[in-house]
Design an enzyme around this catalytic site. Structure first.
Site, PDB file in Angstrom:
ATOM      1  CD  GLU A  99      -3.021  -0.862   2.013  1.00 32.29           C
ATOM      2  OE1 GLU A  99      -2.817  -0.215   3.301  1.00 32.29           O
ATOM      3  OE2 GLU A  99      -3.735  -1.526   1.983  1.00 32.29           O
ATOM      4  CD  GLU A 150      -4.523  -5.899   2.357  1.00 34.96           C
ATOM      5  OE1 GLU A 150      -4.789  -5.309   3.266  1.00 34.96           O
ATOM      6  OE2 GLU A 150      -2.838  -5.439   2.594  1.00 34.96           O
ATOM      7  CG  HIS A 183      -7.475  -5.383  10.993  1.00 35.36           C
ATOM      8  ND1 HIS A 183      -9.043  -6.294  10.122  1.00 35.36           N
ATOM      9  CD2 HIS A 183      -8.157  -4.720  10.275  1.00 35.36           C
ATOM     10  CE1 HIS A 183      -8.635  -6.828   8.626  1.00 35.36           C
ATOM     11  NE2 HIS A 183      -8.723  -4.680   8.779  1.00 35.36           N
TER      12      HIS A 183
HETATM   13  C1  GAL Z   1      -4.383  -2.906   5.002  1.00 35.70           C
HETATM   14  C2  GAL Z   1      -3.203  -3.050   5.194  1.00 35.70           C
HETATM   15  C3  GAL Z   1      -2.739  -4.441   6.050  1.00 35.70           C
HETATM   16  C4  GAL Z   1      -3.719  -4.358   7.772  1.00 35.70           C
HETATM   17  C5  GAL Z   1      -4.847  -3.755   6.702  1.00 35.70           C
HETATM   18  C6  GAL Z   1      -5.827  -3.708   7.338  1.00 35.70           C
HETATM   19  O1  GAL Z   1      -4.122  -1.091   4.148  1.00 35.70           O
HETATM   20  O2  GAL Z   1      -2.065  -3.445   4.270  1.00 35.70           O
HETATM   21  O3  GAL Z   1      -1.154  -4.336   6.081  1.00 35.70           O
HETATM   22  O4  GAL Z   1      -3.268  -3.335   8.227  1.00 35.70           O
HETATM   23  O5  GAL Z   1      -5.058  -2.619   6.242  1.00 35.70           O
HETATM   24  O6  GAL Z   1      -7.128  -3.435   7.611  1.00 35.70           O
END
Ligand code: GAL
Length: 701
Positions: free
Chosen positions: A151, A329, A380
């Site tokens: 990111e 993701e 998370h």
């Molecule tokens: C994304 C990131 C991940 C994790 C995720 C949590 O932005 O790439 O590593 O932190 O958020 O939502």
């Protein structure tokens, strides 16, 4: 180049390096992956300190084992390079790798993504470890894709970046005189007499120099891509057959440019499900008469959130001209960084995963496989939670998604065909949001404002049941499009306007709005009247534009006498060949056109001089879609909160019907002769869609 494996990828970010002291948990992981129907894991994303605990001392043993065990468990590997988080030893020994803020203070070690975009040491260290990863795992049969860094985002204001900025400017302008001219530097005595005087923007210095700020944005964009390329270089050299990507998050970079350097687009998707869409990042619903949509949904409906996700997915698919993208993701539960962390209501886990597929994704991947035991992301969402077994709601939902994806195999590489596009330009976005003076509240320094400005047009098209692509302003991927909508096309270059003329000449319809064609390169205002180089095509001259807050509105009358309120902007339009479609009924522009249409060659150029309410945009676009005979994703109106997409499959189209509305609903399918997909059951007269329900149907070719 090796293609990605056939069928959908289903998997997660996997961080075994956090669990090396728990061998029993690692063994459990491989058993659970089979149960969860996953087939891919992304590893190594933040593993630098596990791979190189001290400068020059590498430890690959643990990763060797993970590779073997994943492979044995039927999982492919997406291997990340570790640049997203540098180890402490590096920051201590080479402080230049750390970012410097806008206030010119260098960050301390900590967090992640905290690296300078220019630092030669950072690039060198990435080069060494990335080469070692490529040499060691490049030929491993489980490896399918490189995932560079994580990111990309942010900017660095250190002396190295400032010097690189000056170098970039020299390459662009050659002489200081040319730069001073392009930047209109006689304003406020801003003229430079030496390159060394040029500093990146900051709050305690250059904070009102629009042209400098715009070039800084373009430079940061360039430097980010350059840093990515430097990190990817050893992978390209050592494993030229393995595709390379990086995962995008928000759309703050010029993704048209960035995506040229990716083999497949990858996107991280975190919609604000169950939040109040009137608050938060994009404030999707505004209390403005022009935004009232007439759908009758509750103002906090998840449908609005779904539309934002849909917008992102369509953008991701468009970045490489319609090629399926990866949803790299998403959270299988809730995110820990949103304003609240509501768990997904029944059905939404599957529906939100399949929404990506409905828009052209070829993977459903999660952050994260297993919840970390400590630190920032311990709460998370994850496939496996701290209880550590498969008997959880989330795990069952993930397994269900996995088996559904297995049954849809043939669809993973299929495409979406769109004859409608929205023109999206990052340079225009930067110029609009760096500039000030039109609606500062919504746009000045607020890149999200640009996206929000697009939402009504995007929704009005999607709610008309058509597939929507995004296109850049230079004509790329315009072939086959019959309708292009260009909301707030603020920065327009001559050559872009000529391309737009060709498009309309050949039979296309182009729709522009208020605050289009105002500036050209460097944000310099077009002389001779708005919309600048589009003036001939649009057949109008806009004398002035008034913008207003949400407590004000303006009356509009259509040719058939229907009246309603519009708002946000009002253009004072003079006709220069165009005809009037609607008229302002009050305010300072009373009696002048509110919207115009200009015949140009075989097509039409339409200008919307105010922000019309969504219900009107919907019916307006509906007639344009009919005029251009653009196929719909579904043949009849859909209930509020339900929308449809279509992917081509070998033997027809698969139509995805998704209910993000507030309640269960019924869709009439009388006479369609559709079959349910993938089970093949005949659909008779209706489909019952529960709240957060999904139905896939096959329309045979
Ligand atoms: C994304 C990131 C991940 C994790 C995720 C949590 O932005 O790439 O590593 O932190 O958020 O939502």
């Amino acid at each position: 180049m090796k293609p990605l494996p056939k069928g959908f990828l289903h998997g997660a970010d996997y961080n075994p390096d956090q669990w090396l002291a728990y061998p029993e948990i690692l063994s459990e992981d491989y058993r659970l992956m089979t149960l969860a129907h996953t087939n891919v894991m992304s590893i190594g994303i933040f593993s630098w300190s596990a791979l190189e605990p001290e400068e020059g001392r590498f430890e690959f043993g643990w990763m060797d084992e993970v590779f073997e065990r994943l492979h044995a468990a039927g999982q492919s590997v997406i291997l990340a390079t570790p640049g997203g988080a540098r180890p402490a030893w590096m920051a201590q020994k080479y402080p230049e790798v750390l970012r410097v803020g806008k206030n010119r203070v260098r960050n301390l070690f900590g967090h992640r993504h905290n690296h300078c975009l220019t630092s030669p040491v950072f690039r060198e260290k990435c080069g060494i470890i990335n080469a070692k990863l490529a040499e060691r795992y490049g030929k491993h049969p489980a490896l399918i894709l490189w995932h560079v860094n994580n990111e990309y985002g942010g900017e660095c204001f250190c002396p190295l970046c400032a010097e690189a900025f000056r170098g970039w400017l020299k390459a662009r302008y050659h002489t200081l005189e040319a730069l001073n001219t392009a930047w209109w530097a006689d304003f406020w005595s801003l003229r430079f007499s030496d390159w060394s005087q040029i500093e990146p923007p900051c709050d305690h210095g250059q904070n009102t120099f629009n042209a400098l700020a715009l070039d800084w944005r373009l430079f940061v964009n360039h430097q980010t891509i350059d840093c990515y390329q430097a990190e990817a270089a050893p992978l390209r050299r050592i494993t030229p057959e393995t595709p390379v990507t990086t995962n995008y998050h928000r759309e703050l970079y010029d993704l048209w440019k960035f995506s040229r350097h990716l083999d497949v687009v990858a996107f991280d998707n975190y919609p604000f499900w169950h939040h109040d869409p009137r608050q938060g990042f994009y404030t999707l619903v505004a209390p403005n008469p022009a935004e009232e949509d007439g759908l009758g949904l509750s103002p906090t409906s998840d449908y609005f959130v779904a539309m934002e996700a849909a917008f992102d997915f369509d953008m991701m698919r468009s970045l490489k001209g319609g090629e399926p993208f990866l949803m790299m993701e998403s959270t299988p539960g809730s995110a820990n960084w949103h304003m609240a962390s509501p768990q997904k209501e029944r059905g939404l886990a599957l529906l939100s995963a399949m929404q990506a597929v409905a828009h052209g994704a070829r993977s459903v991947q999660y952050f994260q496989w297993r919840k970390s035991r400590g630190n920032y992301e311990k709460y998370h969402g994850a496939v496996v939670n701290h209880a550590g077994h498969e008997n959880t709601r989330t795990f069952r939902e993930v397994a269900e998604i996995g088996s559904l994806l297995e049954s849809l195999k043939g669809l993973a590489e299929s495409r979406i065909e769109a004859q409608v596009a929205i023109l999206h330009d990052w340079e225009a976005m930067y110029a609009l949001t760096e500039d000030n003076g039109i609606l500062n509240d919504l746009f000045h320094n607020k890149p999200a404002g640009y996206k929000r400005a697009f939402m009504p047009y995007y929704r009005a098209l999607v709610e008309n049941r058509v597939s929507v692509d995004f296109v850049p302003p230079d004509g790329t991927w315009w072939e086959g499009k019959k309708l292009i909508v260009a909301p707030m096309w603020y920065l327009v270059r001559e050559e872009q306007a000529r391309r737009a003329e060709e498009f309309v000449q050949a039979g296309g319809i182009l729709v522009t709005t208020y605050w289009s064609g105002v500036v050209g390169a460097n944000g310099l205002c077009h002389l001779g009247g708005v919309p600048g180089p589009l003036r001939h095509l649009m057949g109008i001259w806009v004398e002035e534009t008034s913008s207003m807050h949400s407590h004000r509105s303006v009356g509009v009358r259509l040719r058939d006498g229907v009246e309603f309120e519009a708002g946000q902007f009002a253009d004072s339009i003079h006709l220069e060949g165009a005809e009037t479609l609607s008229t302002f009924t009050n305010g300072i522009f009373e009696g002048q056109p509110a919207a115009t249409s200009n015949r140009f060659g075989k097509g039409r150029a339409i200008h919307l001089g105010t922000k019309f309410p969504l219900h009107h945009l919907r019916s307006f676009f509906s007639s344009l879609l009919d005029e251009q005979m653009i196929p719909r994703t579904f043949p009849a109106d859909l209930p509020p909160g339900v929308y449809a997409t279509r992917r081509k499959s070998g033997n027809g189209d698969v139509v995805f019907l998704m209910n993000f509305g507030d309640a269960e609903t019924i869709i009439n399918t009388t006479g369609l002769g559709w079959v349910s997909h993938p089970d093949g059951a005949l659909i008779h007269t209706a489909i019952r869609l529960p709240k957060f329900g999904l139905k896939m149907v096959l329309e045979k070719a």
